[in-house]
Design an enzyme around this catalytic site. Structure first.
Site, PDB file in Angstrom:
ATOM      1  N   TYR A   1       0.844  -1.193   0.000  1.00 37.23           N
ATOM      2  CA  TYR A   1       0.000   0.000   0.000  1.00 37.23           C
ATOM      3  C   TYR A   1       0.879   1.241   0.000  1.00 37.23           C
ATOM      4  O   TYR A   1       1.777   1.377   0.840  1.00 37.23           O
ATOM      5  CB  TYR A   1      -0.898   0.004   1.239  1.00 37.23           C
TER       6      TYR A   1
ATOM      7  N   ASP B   1       9.399   2.871  -0.230  1.00 34.29           N
ATOM      8  CA  ASP B   1       8.350   3.488   0.579  1.00 34.29           C
ATOM      9  C   ASP B   1       8.621   3.120   2.031  1.00 34.29           C
ATOM     10  O   ASP B   1       8.328   2.014   2.475  1.00 34.29           O
ATOM     11  CB  ASP B   1       6.977   2.973   0.128  1.00 34.29           C
TER      12      ASP B   1
ATOM     13  N   LYS C   1       4.725   9.415   9.091  1.00 38.71           N
ATOM     14  CA  LYS C   1       4.519   8.886  10.433  1.00 38.71           C
ATOM     15  C   LYS C   1       5.554   9.359  11.447  1.00 38.71           C
ATOM     16  O   LYS C   1       5.379  10.402  12.052  1.00 38.71           O
ATOM     17  CB  LYS C   1       4.433   7.354  10.371  1.00 38.71           C
TER      18      LYS C   1
END
Length: 430
Positions: free
Chosen positions: A142, A237, A265
């Protein structure tokens, strides 16, 4: 009726599904979400006063634990000077310098507002740099909800049982090619069939949105070679793994140097944030230096920079944090395997460092296809038992357990006791 139930009844009338992100919905586990009022250390508290040991950590940013005093005070100090200026600030420079100093592959970095935005921008930069259109992603990885990447995506899309998203046109995804995680042949075939056309290959170096799946030995190294040989930009990623496995992320952990990296994050300490960076020659294609356009009113805003700088400096100056959280991860994974063996369950326990996942399947999990063999009904029963006994997990089979520096061996022992209670109860079911 509990306050959480009352709030959910109100929420569904004015928010789609009653939540502002589908991964917060408890629908797939047969419950309604808990509404959280506060958090501290390893614990979160709902509006009804219930305390839970938290293994979500705001989906990763709370690596130090909730409500860290140094991070909180940094944000308060920044807020006293104003929330946003829409102009350049010293903190942006300090953040860029810090990231570049911690991650050797990053020569220049651009701040954005989310992981989705970081990935979208990195892919645009790679296309602008190479003059090519096609990209390779991996099934079950994702990379945010931008149109071109919602192809066999992981995270909440897997829980919903929908491989793609309505509203994404064929034109948006025509240049997106899907490979199989940990399957080199699938990647080599795509390069061969699209010779000279692939701008970028993007991957979560540790897949953490279809559960947690490590790369098999040599897999990432071979991807690096294939990208180099084909003039393709390798994008890691690291929105989840960045600054989690160690200060230079999964790329340092596995010894791979990508061309571009996306972050999120942890670099915001709990504030909305994202970033992408890498080789200078690629990043200088980005406006206002180059002709790859990307902008953002709140990019590098002082609140996010204050929180992120405080968190990253703590991680940089206290390397023992990684020793603590990674050892807890080892303990949790080992102990879960022992428990499952004790009760005759061949469940798969995966993960690395401070990331962990349980798959309710006897099949070794190496990618999207094998992850989907997990019994999601069994996960739902497991989830409901855990939350009823004070253990807060992500409400999806295909998300990670996140450990923080605030967790202790006693917390792990408590969790294992609850898991054993579940296994004993499950043994009595017909």
């Amino acid at each position: 009726m509990s306050r959480s139930e009352q709030l959910f009844e109100r929420a569904v009338t004015c928010i789609p599904g009653g939540v502002n992100s589908p991964v917060r919905a408890f629908r797939s586990v047969g419950l309604n979400p808990k509404f959280i009022s506060r958090a501290d250390g390893a614990y979160i508290y709902d509006v009804d006063g219930n305390r839970y040991t938290d293994y979500v950590g705001s989906w990763g940013p709370m690596i130090l634990g909730h409500n860290n005093q140094e991070v909180r005070e940094a944000v308060i100090r920044a807020a006293e000077n104003g929330l946003s200026f829409g102009a350049a600030t010293e903190a942006e420079v300090e953040m860029a310098e810090l990231i570049c100093s911690l991650v050797p592959s990053i020569e220049m970095v651009r701040m954005v507002n989310s992981g989705t935005e970081a990935v979208m921008s990195a892919i645009r930069a790679a296309r602008g740099y190479t003059g090519r259109d096609k990209i390779i992603k991996f099934e079950g990885c994702y990379h945010g909800h931008s149109d071109a990447l919602l192809v066999k995506a992981g995270s909440g899309v897997m829980t919903a049982g929908v491989p793609d998203s309505a509203g994404v046109t064929a034109g948006c995804t025509k240049d997106t090619l899907s490979a199989v995680f940990n399957d080199l042949e699938s990647v080599e075939n795509l390069f061969r069939e699209n010779d000279g056309k692939i701008a970028a290959l993007i991957i979560e170096p540790v897949a953490a949105n279809m559960g947690v799946i490590e790369p098999e030995e040599g897999f990432l190294q071979k991807l690096r070679e294939l990208c180099t040989d084909n003039g393709t930009v390798l994008i890691f990623d690291e929105v989840i793994t960045g600054f989690r496995l160690q200060t230079d992320g999964a790329q340092g952990y596995y010894g791979i140097r990508p061309d571009l990296t996306t972050f999120g994050k942890i670099i915001g300490g709990g504030m909305p944030v994202g970033a992408y960076g890498g080789k200078r020659e690629i990043m200088e294609c980005v406006s206002p230096v180059g002709n790859v356009y990307q902008a953002g009113t709140l990019s590098g805003n002082p609140m996010a920079m204050a929180a992120g700088l405080a968190e990253l400096r703590i991680l940089r100056d206290n390397p023992s944090i990684y020793g603590h959280i990674n050892s807890l991860g080892d303990l949790l994974r080992r102990s879960l395997r022992d428990l499952f063996e004790k009760y005759g369950k061949n469940y798969q326990v995966t993960g690395t460092g401070s990331l962990c996942c349980v798959f309710f399947t006897g099949t070794r999990v190496t990618g999207y296809g094998t992850a989907k063999t997990s019994d999601t009904e069994e996960f739902s029963r497991y989830f409901r038992y855990m939350i009823e006994h004070g253990i807060y997990l992500a409400p999806s089979q295909f998300e990670a357990v996140f450990l923080s520096n605030a967790h202790t061996k006693e917390d792990i022992a408590e969790m294992l006791n609850v898991v054993e209670g579940y296994l004993k109860e499950a043994a009595t079911r017909p």
